[in-house]
Design a protein around this motif. Sequence first.
Motif, short mmCIF file in Angstrom:
data_model
loop_
_atom_site.label_atom_id
_atom_site.label_comp_id
_atom_site.label_asym_id
_atom_site.label_seq_id
_atom_site.Cartn_x
_atom_site.Cartn_y
_atom_site.Cartn_z
N ALA A 196 10.31 -9.05 -11.48
CA ALA A 196 9.63 -9.83 -11.09
C ALA A 196 8.05 -9.11 -10.66
N LEU A 197 7.98 -7.73 -9.49
CA LEU A 197 6.96 -6.95 -9.21
C LEU A 197 6.15 -6.85 -10.25
N ASP A 198 5.75 -6.90 -10.99
CA ASP A 198 4.74 -6.71 -12.20
C ASP A 198 4.27 -8.17 -12.11
N SER A 199 5.28 -9.77 -11.99
CA SER A 199 4.42 -10.65 -12.52
C SER A 199 3.81 -11.03 -10.67
N LEU A 200 3.90 -10.54 -9.63
CA LEU A 200 3.84 -10.37 -8.34
C LEU A 200 2.04 -9.68 -8.36
N ARG A 201 2.19 -8.40 -8.76
CA ARG A 201 1.19 -7.55 -8.88
C ARG A 201 -0.38 -8.12 -10.24
N GLY A 202 0.12 -8.90 -11.18
CA GLY A 202 -0.10 -9.60 -12.01
C GLY A 202 -0.84 -11.02 -11.98
N GLN A 203 0.02 -11.69 -11.46
CA GLN A 203 -0.33 -12.97 -11.71
C GLN A 203 -0.98 -13.26 -10.37
N LEU A 204 -0.19 -13.26 -9.31
CA LEU A 204 -0.28 -13.26 -8.44
C LEU A 204 -1.26 -13.27 -7.21
N PHE A 205 -1.62 -12.16 -6.83
CA PHE A 205 -1.81 -11.13 -5.98
C PHE A 205 -3.54 -11.28 -6.68
N PRO A 206 -4.20 -11.38 -8.00
CA PRO A 206 -5.54 -11.93 -7.88
C PRO A 206 -5.80 -13.19 -7.61
N LEU A 207 -4.52 -14.17 -7.27
CA LEU A 207 -5.39 -15.18 -7.08
C LEU A 207 -5.38 -15.17 -5.41
N ALA A 208 -5.05 -14.51 -4.78
CA ALA A 208 -5.54 -14.44 -2.96
C ALA A 208 -6.46 -13.80 -2.51
N THR A 209 -6.61 -14.81 -1.79
CA THR A 209 -7.68 -14.49 -0.23
C THR A 209 -6.68 -13.42 0.38
N LEU A 210 -5.68 -13.87 0.79
CA LEU A 210 -5.29 -11.98 1.81
C LEU A 210 -3.96 -11.75 1.36
N VAL A 211 -3.67 -10.41 0.96
CA VAL A 211 -2.04 -10.24 0.78
C VAL A 211 -1.37 -9.80 2.02
N THR A 212 -0.27 -9.63 2.91
CA THR A 212 0.38 -9.15 3.96
C THR A 212 1.25 -8.44 3.79
N PRO A 213 1.56 -7.40 3.11
CA PRO A 213 2.98 -6.23 3.13
C PRO A 213 3.34 -5.75 3.86
N ASN A 214 4.81 -6.22 4.28
CA ASN A 214 5.42 -4.58 5.44
C ASN A 214 5.15 -3.41 4.22
N LEU A 215 5.64 -2.48 5.20
CA LEU A 215 5.76 -0.54 4.35
C LEU A 215 6.98 -0.43 3.40
N ASP A 216 7.79 -1.42 4.19
CA ASP A 216 8.36 -0.98 2.58
C ASP A 216 8.77 -1.80 1.56
N GLU A 217 7.95 -3.14 1.38
CA GLU A 217 6.83 -3.61 0.54
C GLU A 217 5.89 -3.55 -0.10
N VAL A 218 4.99 -2.55 0.93
CA VAL A 218 3.66 -1.77 0.17
C VAL A 218 4.29 -0.49 -1.24
N ARG A 219 5.65 0.06 -0.52
CA ARG A 219 5.90 1.28 -1.81
C ARG A 219 6.38 1.08 -2.62
N LEU A 220 6.83 0.03 -2.93
CA LEU A 220 7.33 -0.64 -3.74
C LEU A 220 6.35 -1.00 -4.62
N LEU A 221 5.25 -1.80 -4.15
CA LEU A 221 4.48 -2.62 -5.11
C LEU A 221 3.59 -1.82 -5.30
N VAL A 222 2.70 -0.32 -4.57
CA VAL A 222 1.82 0.54 -4.86
C VAL A 222 2.26 1.69 -5.20
#
Length: 282
Positions: A132-158
């Motif tokens: 689901a990480l690809d869907s999160l990055r590719g589909q939902l992030f472009p709609l977001a005004t603001l994204v708020t990951p913690n450091l563990d999520e940053v590592r997984l996402l980018v």
Amino acid sequence: MNYLPVPAPGTTPLRVLTIAGSDSGGGAGIQADMRTMALLGVHACVAVTAVTVQNTLGVKSFHEVPDDVVAGQIEAVVGDIGIQAAKTGMLASSDIITTVAATWRRLGLSVPLVVDPVCASMHGDALLAPSALDSLRGQLFPLATLVTPNLDEVRLLVDVEVVDAESQRAAAKALHALGPRWALVKGGHLRSSEHSCDLLYDGVSYYEFDAPRVPTGNDHGGGDTLATAAACALAHGFSVPGAVGFAKKWVTECLRAAYPLGHGHGPVSPLFRLTTASSEGA
């Protein structure tokens, strides 16, 4: 701190929609979102994405809500009640992320959207399938005004390991490149510092939000609470830096008011606001 204005009795408050999972222990998820919304004078609307079996010790399991039911909840709220902002939390699967993004586009929503990319609980329990990480990055992030990951999520996402200010800036740039208008890299998990510094980036400028680290083990629901407070502030017309600044102060106070619960991590608590409200009205 200065709080958001509370509506007069009998008047309709602003409405914020949380699209997230339910926490049976009441510490995080939609339960945490609704506590903060209520204590900030906002009417909470809900689209439940998953039901978790969890307590203060961790997540035992979870059950996804069918995609059409998730979409139906969003449509029902938007079509009748209307919203001034929304935030997402646990979305559980690629199918649900796709559904949320498609529903947002189909309804033509233009209100602020805060995406808290929940990938795992604070105990390390998986709350989002790796696919689901690809869907999160590719589909939902472009709609977001603001994204708020913690450091563990940053590592997984980018794939950026944040260990200092330089790597935090690199992470913010990488997150912003995925399409959100603003990226916030929270520093709460960087335990080496006596301060917690969150870094906000819009593709041009960096904004730092620093606060002394609150020494508590009762920090369950902190990420949900910050994202929700930011969404409430955006509903009130705050700029994104203004909303993040407000949310940072709010979650810091919630950490100071956190209480023990069960045998694990207790929740951050906005209940302190009840005391301050009583004092203000005295």
